[in-house]
Design a protein around this motif. Structure first.
Motif, PDB file in Angstrom:
ATOM      1  N   VAL A  82       0.821  -1.213   0.000  1.00 13.12           N
ATOM      2  CA  VAL A  82       0.000   0.000   0.000  1.00 13.12           C
ATOM      3  C   VAL A  82       0.859   1.268   0.000  1.00 13.12           C
ATOM      4  CG1 VAL A  82      -0.190  -0.083   2.532  1.00 13.12           C
ATOM      5  CG2 VAL A  82      -1.907   1.155   1.191  1.00 13.12           C
ATOM      6  N   PRO A  83       0.665   2.167  -0.962  1.00 10.42           N
ATOM      7  CA  PRO A  83       1.409   3.420  -0.955  1.00 10.42           C
ATOM      8  C   PRO A  83       0.698   4.474  -0.109  1.00 10.42           C
ATOM      9  CG  PRO A  83       0.193   3.210  -3.012  1.00 10.42           C
ATOM     10  CD  PRO A  83      -0.174   2.022  -2.170  1.00 10.42           C
ATOM     11  N   PRO A  84       1.416   5.164   0.770  1.00  8.72           N
ATOM     12  CA  PRO A  84       0.774   6.211   1.570  1.00  8.72           C
ATOM     13  C   PRO A  84       0.248   7.340   0.678  1.00  8.72           C
ATOM     14  CG  PRO A  84       2.948   5.663   2.452  1.00  8.72           C
ATOM     15  CD  PRO A  84       2.825   4.980   1.121  1.00  8.72           C
ATOM     16  N   CYS A  85      -0.834   7.977   1.098  1.00  5.62           N
ATOM     17  CA  CYS A  85      -1.379   9.103   0.345  1.00  5.62           C
ATOM     18  C   CYS A  85      -0.422  10.293   0.461  1.00  5.62           C
ATOM     19  CB  CYS A  85      -2.766   9.471   0.848  1.00  5.62           C
ATOM     20  SG  CYS A  85      -2.765  10.379   2.409  1.00  5.62           S
ATOM     21  N   GLY A  86      -0.649  11.290  -0.355  1.00  5.34           N
ATOM     22  CA  GLY A  86       0.233  12.460  -0.363  1.00  5.34           C
ATOM     23  C   GLY A  86       0.321  13.147   0.991  1.00  5.34           C
ATOM     24  N   ALA A 117      12.316  10.110   2.186  1.00  8.73           N
ATOM     25  CA  ALA A 117      12.706  11.023   1.104  1.00  8.73           C
ATOM     26  C   ALA A 117      12.221  10.528  -0.258  1.00  8.73           C
ATOM     27  CB  ALA A 117      14.221  11.194   1.081  1.00  8.73           C
ATOM     28  N   ALA A 118      12.305   9.226  -0.477  1.00  7.66           N
ATOM     29  CA  ALA A 118      11.878   8.684  -1.768  1.00  7.66           C
ATOM     30  C   ALA A 118      10.371   8.831  -1.951  1.00  7.66           C
ATOM     31  CB  ALA A 118      12.288   7.214  -1.873  1.00  7.66           C
ATOM     32  N   LEU A 119       9.641   8.816  -0.852  1.00  9.77           N
ATOM     33  CA  LEU A 119       8.188   8.952  -0.937  1.00  9.77           C
ATOM     34  C   LEU A 119       7.754  10.387  -1.239  1.00  9.77           C
ATOM     35  CD1 LEU A 119       7.009   6.701   2.040  1.00  9.77           C
ATOM     36  CD2 LEU A 119       6.532   6.324  -0.386  1.00  9.77           C
ATOM     37  N   LEU A 120       8.633  11.338  -0.909  1.00 11.28           N
ATOM     38  CA  LEU A 120       8.236  12.742  -1.080  1.00 11.28           C
ATOM     39  C   LEU A 120       9.376  13.573  -1.655  1.00 11.28           C
ATOM     40  CD1 LEU A 120       5.724  14.515  -0.567  1.00 11.28           C
ATOM     41  CD2 LEU A 120       6.777  15.186   1.600  1.00 11.28           C
ATOM     42  N   PRO A 121       9.688  13.358  -2.931  1.00 10.14           N
ATOM     43  CA  PRO A 121      10.742  14.162  -3.553  1.00 10.14           C
ATOM     44  C   PRO A 121      10.315  15.625  -3.642  1.00 10.14           C
ATOM     45  CG  PRO A 121       9.640  12.767  -5.189  1.00 10.14           C
ATOM     46  CD  PRO A 121       9.107  12.368  -3.851  1.00 10.14           C
ATOM     47  N   GLY A 122      11.278  16.500  -3.447  1.00  7.76           N
ATOM     48  CA  GLY A 122      10.975  17.934  -3.532  1.00  7.76           C
ATOM     49  C   GLY A 122      10.141  18.428  -2.374  1.00  7.76           C
TER      50      GLY A 122
END
Ligand code: THU
Length: 130
Positions: A82-86, A117-122
């Motif tokens: 499951v990928p976490p939401c934004g 970090a990979a989950l939220l680039p920038g």
């Protein structure tokens, strides 16, 4: 990845309140103190008021006066991890350094390892307000 975090996430997932999506999620967070905090998704008949498992675990951590996330595990009954939401990615970045390991998993045992970090680039962070 310790079995303990997976076990904690699986156990709390059982308490998810997901009558609308039928999609139960469990999250477990270990902090620098070694403590494990758990959260499950809590839905609401007014749909936008629902909260994610990750948000619940983070709230439990903060309520206990703990802050420094060192490991995260999220599990759902999804066909793939499951990928976490934004929003949850941003919440995890608030308390976890970029290199903090995050394991995304299925109930069946498939796992995908990533980092905050990979989950939220920038990512937007406090430095942008300097
Ligand atoms: N959900 C989570 O709790 N965490 C995630 O990482 C993905 C989605 C929840 C929110 C909602 O209750 C249900 O899953 C369906 O979107």
């Amino acid at each position: 990845m310790s079995d303990t975090l997976r076990d904690a996430a699986l156990a709390v997932r059982e308490n998810a309140h997901a009558p609308y999506s039928q999609f139960k999620v469990g999250a477990a967070i270990r902090t620098a103190s070694g403590t494990v905090y758990r959260g499950c998704n809590v839905e609401n008949v007014a749909y936008p008021e629902g909260t994610c498992a990750e948000a619940g675990a983070i709230a439990a951590m903060c309520a206990a006066g703990d802050r420094e996330v060192v490991e995260v595990y999220v599990v759902a009954g999804s066909p793939t991890p499951v990928p976490p939401c934004g929003g949850c990615r941003q919440k995890l970045a608030e308390f976890g350094a970029g290199d903090v390991p995050v394991t995304l998993a299925t109930v069946d045992g498939a796992e995908q390892r990533t980092t905050v970090a990979a989950l939220l680039p920038g990512a937007f962070d406090a430095g942008h307000m300097a």
